[in-house]
Design a protein around this motif. Structure first.
Motif, PDB file in Angstrom:
ATOM      1  N   HIS A  18      41.286  23.520  44.753  1.00 20.48           N
ATOM      2  CA  HIS A  18      41.139  24.923  45.165  1.00 20.48           C
ATOM      3  C   HIS A  18      42.540  25.517  45.109  1.00 20.48           C
ATOM      4  N   ILE A  19      42.748  26.453  44.206  1.00 18.86           N
ATOM      5  CA  ILE A  19      44.080  27.037  44.031  1.00 18.86           C
ATOM      6  C   ILE A  19      44.039  28.533  44.323  1.00 18.86           C
ATOM      7  N   TYR A  20      45.223  29.097  44.544  1.00 16.77           N
ATOM      8  CA  TYR A  20      45.314  30.534  44.776  1.00 16.77           C
ATOM      9  C   TYR A  20      46.673  31.038  44.335  1.00 16.77           C
ATOM     10  N   SER A  21      46.764  32.354  44.179  1.00 13.96           N
ATOM     11  CA  SER A  21      48.014  32.994  43.782  1.00 13.96           C
ATOM     12  C   SER A  21      48.108  34.335  44.488  1.00 13.96           C
ATOM     13  N   TYR A  22      49.305  34.690  44.934  1.00 15.58           N
ATOM     14  CA  TYR A  22      49.486  35.928  45.686  1.00 15.58           C
ATOM     15  C   TYR A  22      49.569  37.135  44.771  1.00 15.58           C
ATOM     16  N   ARG A  23      49.132  38.273  45.295  1.00 13.53           N
ATOM     17  CA  ARG A  23      49.143  39.541  44.583  1.00 13.53           C
ATOM     18  C   ARG A  23      49.875  40.593  45.411  1.00 13.53           C
ATOM     19  N   LEU A  24      50.367  41.622  44.758  1.00 18.81           N
ATOM     20  CA  LEU A  24      50.947  42.795  45.388  1.00 18.81           C
ATOM     21  C   LEU A  24      51.920  42.424  46.505  1.00 18.81           C
ATOM     22  N   ALA A  25      53.012  41.765  46.132  1.00 14.23           N
ATOM     23  CA  ALA A  25      54.070  41.398  47.080  1.00 14.23           C
ATOM     24  C   ALA A  25      53.519  40.585  48.259  1.00 14.23           C
ATOM     25  N   TYR A  26      52.681  39.615  47.961  1.00 17.66           N
ATOM     26  CA  TYR A  26      52.127  38.695  48.949  1.00 17.66           C
ATOM     27  C   TYR A  26      51.199  39.367  49.962  1.00 17.66           C
ATOM     28  N   THR A  27      50.663  40.521  49.602  1.00 17.31           N
ATOM     29  CA  THR A  27      49.747  41.199  50.511  1.00 17.31           C
ATOM     30  C   THR A  27      48.437  40.434  50.663  1.00 17.31           C
ATOM     31  N   TYR A  28      47.925  39.918  49.566  1.00 20.76           N
ATOM     32  CA  TYR A  28      46.685  39.142  49.605  1.00 20.76           C
ATOM     33  C   TYR A  28      46.742  38.110  48.482  1.00 20.76           C
ATOM     34  N   SER A  29      45.771  37.208  48.444  1.00 21.14           N
ATOM     35  CA  SER A  29      45.773  36.158  47.424  1.00 21.14           C
ATOM     36  C   SER A  29      44.411  36.057  46.757  1.00 21.14           C
ATOM     37  N   HIS A  30      44.440  35.577  45.515  1.00 22.36           N
ATOM     38  CA  HIS A  30      43.208  35.390  44.759  1.00 22.36           C
ATOM     39  C   HIS A  30      42.964  33.894  44.601  1.00 22.36           C
ATOM     40  N   HIS A  31      41.708  33.457  44.806  1.00 25.47           N
ATOM     41  CA  HIS A  31      41.368  32.047  44.858  1.00 25.47           C
ATOM     42  C   HIS A  31      40.404  31.628  43.755  1.00 25.47           C
TER      43      HIS A  31
END
Length: 242
Positions: A18-31
């Motif tokens: 299960h991986i994820y990456s942050y978006r918009l200056a670490y505001t939220y993440s996509h999994h």
């Protein structure tokens, strides 16, 4: 991997992660779920509407995937970057220029509480690599319902693939760590009596602020913990029907 960060190298990825990456200056993440050979299965709204709030924020926060021009799609994913629902894409499109992080399963209560930010770990245990990948491909064919930023999002999808558990649809909130974090943080902010603090003396203001801060941190941690899929009881086991 540890309390400070779950960041890993691509070469350390394993099928079923299960991986994820942050978006918009670490505001939220996509999994998503890493399958193999650089392929990731994940749940998204696409087209710049990933968070799906139905507000102007949808036009500010970009899609989970890079927006390739219609005449120049990703050579690997083709036009998948413009798709909705559960999709399969290359890891470059999934990361969208960000770093890769691995979600942790079966962590201790102390470790869970030490990770101040939600959406990074859970008390729940992961099932086998084969079961995780089987669920991911099943949802790729059958779908994962309607995307909802708080109740049915990309993290909910990955958690379900890994554990087989899903929050009962009748409850108000979802199961994702990010959603629980946002809800807990909002509750803490609303609990602070700003008007009272404004009328306090400097000493009283400082003392009250510290007391409120300590109490708020405790409330925040408790709310995150009780909403984790690894400890809550309002969940059902997902049965895959072929």
């Amino acid at each position: 991997m540890g309390v400070l960060t779950n960041k890993i190298k691509r070469e350390d990825l394993k099928p079923g992660d299960h991986i994820y990456s942050y978006r918009l200056a670490y505001t939220y993440s996509h999994h998503g779920i890493y399958v193999d050979k650089g392929n990731v299965i994940h749940f998204t709204r696409g087209e710049g509407q990933e968070i799906g709030t139905g507000t102007g924020l949808d036009h500010i926060i970009g899609s989970s995937l890079p927006q390739h021009p219609l005449d120049n799609p990703c050579p690997i994913c083709s036009d998948q970057s413009r798709s909705d629902g559960v999709i399969s894409s290359c890891i470059d499109c999934f990361l969208s220029g960000g770093d890769v992080y691995r979600y942790e399963y079966g962590v201790t209560p102390a470790f869970f509480l030490a990770k101040a930010r939600g959406g990074t770990c859970t008390r729940a245990s992961s099932e086998s690599e084969e079961q995780v990948i089987h669920r991911a491909f099943y949802f790729l064919r059958k779908g994962f319902g309607v995307y909802d930023v708080m109740k049915n999002n990309c993290e909910d999808f990955a958690l379900c693939c890994k554990t087989g558990w899903k929050v009962i649809p009748t409850v108000d909130g979802g199961q994702s760590g990010q959603a629980a974090t946002f809800q807990a943080a909002a509750g803490v902010i609303l609990s602070v009596p700003v008007a009272f603090l404004a009328r306090s003396s400097p000493v009283g203001y400082a003392a009250t602020s510290v007391a409120r801060l300590v109490a708020s941190c405790g409330t925040y941690c408790v709310n995150r913990y009780i909403n984790d899929i690894g400890v809550r009881r309002d969940v059902v086991k997902v049965v895959l029907e072929e």
